[in-house]
Design a protein around this motif. Structure first.
Motif, PDB file in Angstrom:
ATOM      1  N   GLY A 240      17.939  88.280  42.673  1.00  0.00           N
ATOM      2  CA  GLY A 240      17.188  87.415  43.591  1.00  0.00           C
ATOM      3  C   GLY A 240      16.555  88.184  44.741  1.00  0.00           C
ATOM      4  O   GLY A 240      15.613  87.705  45.367  1.00  0.00           O
ATOM      5  N   HIS A 241      17.079  89.380  45.019  1.00  0.00           N
ATOM      6  CA  HIS A 241      16.545  90.168  46.134  1.00  0.00           C
ATOM      7  C   HIS A 241      15.652  91.299  45.651  1.00  0.00           C
ATOM      8  O   HIS A 241      15.377  92.248  46.388  1.00  0.00           O
ATOM      9  CB  HIS A 241      17.687  90.669  47.015  1.00  0.00           C
ATOM     10  CG  HIS A 241      18.469  89.532  47.606  1.00  0.00           C
ATOM     11  ND1 HIS A 241      17.980  88.731  48.614  1.00  0.00           N
ATOM     12  CD2 HIS A 241      19.669  89.003  47.249  1.00  0.00           C
ATOM     13  CE1 HIS A 241      18.863  87.774  48.881  1.00  0.00           C
ATOM     14  NE2 HIS A 241      19.891  87.920  48.058  1.00  0.00           N
ATOM     15  N   MET A 242      15.184  91.187  44.412  1.00  0.00           N
ATOM     16  CA  MET A 242      14.169  92.128  43.929  1.00  0.00           C
ATOM     17  C   MET A 242      12.847  91.712  44.592  1.00  0.00           C
ATOM     18  O   MET A 242      12.501  90.532  44.634  1.00  0.00           O
ATOM     19  CB  MET A 242      14.147  91.990  42.406  1.00  0.00           C
ATOM     20  CG  MET A 242      12.864  92.138  41.686  1.00  0.00           C
ATOM     21  SD  MET A 242      13.232  92.230  39.900  1.00  0.00           S
ATOM     22  CE  MET A 242      13.414  90.503  39.489  1.00  0.00           C
ATOM     23  N   LEU A 250       9.903  85.380  54.376  1.00  0.00           N
ATOM     24  CA  LEU A 250      11.103  86.064  54.864  1.00  0.00           C
ATOM     25  C   LEU A 250      12.328  85.536  54.107  1.00  0.00           C
ATOM     26  O   LEU A 250      12.500  84.330  53.944  1.00  0.00           O
ATOM     27  CB  LEU A 250      11.266  85.783  56.367  1.00  0.00           C
ATOM     28  CG  LEU A 250      12.353  86.567  57.093  1.00  0.00           C
ATOM     29  CD1 LEU A 250      12.037  88.066  57.095  1.00  0.00           C
ATOM     30  CD2 LEU A 250      12.491  86.057  58.535  1.00  0.00           C
ATOM     31  N   CYS A 251      13.171  86.466  53.653  1.00  0.00           N
ATOM     32  CA  CYS A 251      14.376  86.088  52.905  1.00  0.00           C
ATOM     33  C   CYS A 251      15.582  86.117  53.844  1.00  0.00           C
ATOM     34  O   CYS A 251      15.576  86.802  54.855  1.00  0.00           O
ATOM     35  CB  CYS A 251      14.573  87.069  51.760  1.00  0.00           C
ATOM     36  SG  CYS A 251      15.997  86.732  50.715  1.00  0.00           S
ATOM     37  N   ARG A 252      16.648  85.384  53.467  1.00  0.00           N
ATOM     38  CA  ARG A 252      17.861  85.389  54.301  1.00  0.00           C
ATOM     39  C   ARG A 252      18.503  86.772  54.360  1.00  0.00           C
ATOM     40  O   ARG A 252      19.327  87.049  55.224  1.00  0.00           O
ATOM     41  CB  ARG A 252      18.851  84.338  53.788  1.00  0.00           C
ATOM     42  CG  ARG A 252      19.308  84.597  52.373  1.00  0.00           C
ATOM     43  CD  ARG A 252      19.839  83.345  51.684  1.00  0.00           C
ATOM     44  NE  ARG A 252      19.893  83.562  50.240  1.00  0.00           N
ATOM     45  CZ  ARG A 252      21.008  83.740  49.546  1.00  0.00           C
ATOM     46  NH1 ARG A 252      22.166  83.676  50.137  1.00  0.00           N
ATOM     47  NH2 ARG A 252      20.961  83.964  48.249  1.00  0.00           N
ATOM     48  N   CYS A 253      18.094  87.689  53.445  1.00  0.00           N
ATOM     49  CA  CYS A 253      18.651  89.048  53.487  1.00  0.00           C
ATOM     50  C   CYS A 253      17.937  89.920  54.508  1.00  0.00           C
ATOM     51  O   CYS A 253      18.351  91.040  54.769  1.00  0.00           O
ATOM     52  CB  CYS A 253      18.597  89.693  52.100  1.00  0.00           C
ATOM     53  SG  CYS A 253      16.948  90.220  51.605  1.00  0.00           S
ATOM     54  N   GLY A 254      16.826  89.400  55.077  1.00  0.00           N
ATOM     55  CA  GLY A 254      16.098  90.181  56.077  1.00  0.00           C
ATOM     56  C   GLY A 254      14.820  90.803  55.522  1.00  0.00           C
ATOM     57  O   GLY A 254      13.927  91.195  56.267  1.00  0.00           O
ATOM     58  N   GLY A 257       9.556  88.636  50.723  1.00  0.00           N
ATOM     59  CA  GLY A 257       9.020  88.549  49.367  1.00  0.00           C
ATOM     60  C   GLY A 257      10.045  88.754  48.265  1.00  0.00           C
ATOM     61  O   GLY A 257       9.702  89.117  47.141  1.00  0.00           O
ATOM     62  N   CYS A 258      11.340  88.518  48.576  1.00  0.00           N
ATOM     63  CA  CYS A 258      12.359  88.588  47.519  1.00  0.00           C
ATOM     64  C   CYS A 258      12.071  87.498  46.483  1.00  0.00           C
ATOM     65  O   CYS A 258      11.539  86.434  46.825  1.00  0.00           O
ATOM     66  CB  CYS A 258      13.751  88.364  48.099  1.00  0.00           C
ATOM     67  SG  CYS A 258      14.309  89.689  49.158  1.00  0.00           S
ATOM     68  N   TRP A 259      12.451  87.783  45.246  1.00  0.00           N
ATOM     69  CA  TRP A 259      12.173  86.850  44.142  1.00  0.00           C
ATOM     70  C   TRP A 259      12.671  85.439  44.458  1.00  0.00           C
ATOM     71  O   TRP A 259      12.003  84.456  44.195  1.00  0.00           O
ATOM     72  CB  TRP A 259      12.819  87.402  42.874  1.00  0.00           C
ATOM     73  CG  TRP A 259      12.473  86.702  41.606  1.00  0.00           C
ATOM     74  CD1 TRP A 259      11.337  85.984  41.331  1.00  0.00           C
ATOM     75  CD2 TRP A 259      13.266  86.660  40.419  1.00  0.00           C
ATOM     76  NE1 TRP A 259      11.369  85.511  40.050  1.00  0.00           N
ATOM     77  CE2 TRP A 259      12.548  85.910  39.458  1.00  0.00           C
ATOM     78  CE3 TRP A 259      14.517  87.191  40.061  1.00  0.00           C
ATOM     79  CZ2 TRP A 259      13.044  85.673  38.174  1.00  0.00           C
ATOM     80  CZ3 TRP A 259      14.993  86.965  38.784  1.00  0.00           C
ATOM     81  CH2 TRP A 259      14.266  86.202  37.849  1.00  0.00           C
TER      82      TRP A 259
HETATM   83 ZN   LIG Z   1      16.370  88.873  49.890  1.00  0.00          ZN
END
Ligand SMILES: [Zn+2]
Length: 393
Positions: A240-242, A250-254, A257-259
């Protein structure tokens, strides 16, 4: 005669192979086992006697004769014990009580609103105790417990991070060990889901498969050559973070554009909230609207399908899997985004890679993780049936 350590180990391995052969090929005779695995008949007979004594194997009436006396056939005693699998989800705890072949005997869903580790541990304990009550009569009772967690679980069973629960560095195993230790397994929910689908669901005949768990985020369990690929620290599969869009949301991982910012259930709901401004529809409402032919809902699901296809094309090119299983919540809408997803995979993956790749939806529905989690203590128990098992009160 004194038996050395090595001989004991070999005997244990042979016993495990005999039991496995009976489970896979039942009903069968002692001679069938001997021919199948190349151990002499006397050794097979002696190991089978021990398995019958330990009540893991039973005998049934004679089978077809090939000339002489009709052989007695052997069956795996799937009700020799039971296991419990728990799936910690963002909406609820789903727990199943299964027999040793993974058939569901009972199940219980408990709504979750308080995600503090103390409350979740408390709810897990209550649910396990509830499912363990009035078990069918069996020699081993509950042989163990498996738990799937929506987060990173390291090789020591510590939950390093579970953002959707707000957990950091939680010793879930430690909190449950006093009451339920012994044969307790804790793993990432997508890993458990992959094992569940491999053993009991869509992946039974596949050796190389990717199970995608698409809910709030996107996780995966990757099975290579029949076994789960765990990576160095048990953290593999965070597909999911590819990055699929350099300047994407913005993704919750920081990262951006994460999948999963483009193709998860959350991505779908976020987009829907922007379209239907007066109310915020859930997945079920969008699904219903799509089935009624609502154009906006169908366009939205097509868009999610295409975005899923982008990431899947990457996975097909990298791993050349035989099977991709789409599981968890978003699979409920599978029929409405499948075409767009498959078309994108076709357009974007390398032709030689996708040639033998099939895409399927989870056969166990929302139970993939709970059943996979339950299978972990069962596998450990059957590999070493002499493992001491504690009765739960
Ligand atoms: Zn992410």
């Amino acid at each position: 005669m004194k038996i050395t350590g090595d001989q004991q180990l070999i005997k244990k391995m042979n016993k495990s192979i005999v039991l496995d052969t009976i489970r896979q090929r039942q009903p069968l005779s002692r001679a069938d086992i001997s021919a199948g695995i190349g151990l002499n008949k006397a050794t097979v007979s002696s190991l089978v006697s021990e398995l019958i004594d330990s009540r893991l194997v039973t005998e049934i009436g004679p089978g077809e004769s090939s000339g002489g006396r009709k052989p007695t056939l052997l069956l795996f005693n799937k009700q020799a014990g039971f296991a419990i699998g728990v799936d910690i989800r963002v909406s609820d705890l789903l727990a199943v009580l299964v027999d040793l072949e993974g058939s569901v005997i009972r199940e219980k869903s408990v709504p979750l609103t308080d995600f503090t580790p103390e409350n979740v541990v408390d709810q897990i304990g209550k649910t396990i105790r509830l499912l363990s009550r009035r078990l069918p009569d069996s020699p081993y009772g509950i042989v163990g417990i498996g738990i799937g967690v929506p987060g990173l679980v390291d090789e020591t069973s510590r939950v390093v991070s579970a953002p959707n629960l707000g957990w950091d560095n939680v010793d879930l195993a430690g909190a449950l060990a006093a009451e339920f230790g012994g044969n307790l397994h804790i793993d990432n929910e997508a890993n458990a889901g992959a094992i569940g689908e491999k053993l009991y669901g869509a992946g039974r005949d596949s050796q190389n498969l990717i199970y995608l768990s698409i809910g709030v985020g996107i996780g995966s369990g990757i099975i290579v050559g029949g076994a789960l690929y765990r990576g160095t620290s048990n953290f593999s599969g965070e597909v999911g973070h590819m990055t699929v869009a350099e300047d994407g949301p913005l993704c919750r991982c920081g990262n951006r554009g994460c999948w999963e910012t483009l193709a998860s259930e959350k991505a779908l709901l976020d987009r829907a909230a922007g379209i239907w401004r007066d109310h915020t529809p859930g997945l079920e409402q969008i699904l219903d609207a799509g089935k009624r032919g609502d154009k906006q809902a169908l366009d939205l699901l097509n868009e999610i399908g295409s975005q899923l296809g982008v990431g899947l094309a990457n996975l097909v090119n990298i791993l050349n899997p035989e099977l991709i299983v789409i599981g968890n919540r978003l699979s409920l809408a599978g029929e409405l985004f499948e075409e767009a997803m498959l078309q994108t995979i076709k357009n974007r993956s390398l032709s030689y890679h996708r040639k033998k790749t099939h895409v399927d939806f989870a056969k166990l529905g929302i139970r993939s993780t709970a059943l996979g989690a339950a299978s972990m203590p069962i596998t450990a128990f059957l590999t070493d049936p002499d493992v001491s098992v504690r009765e739960l009160s």
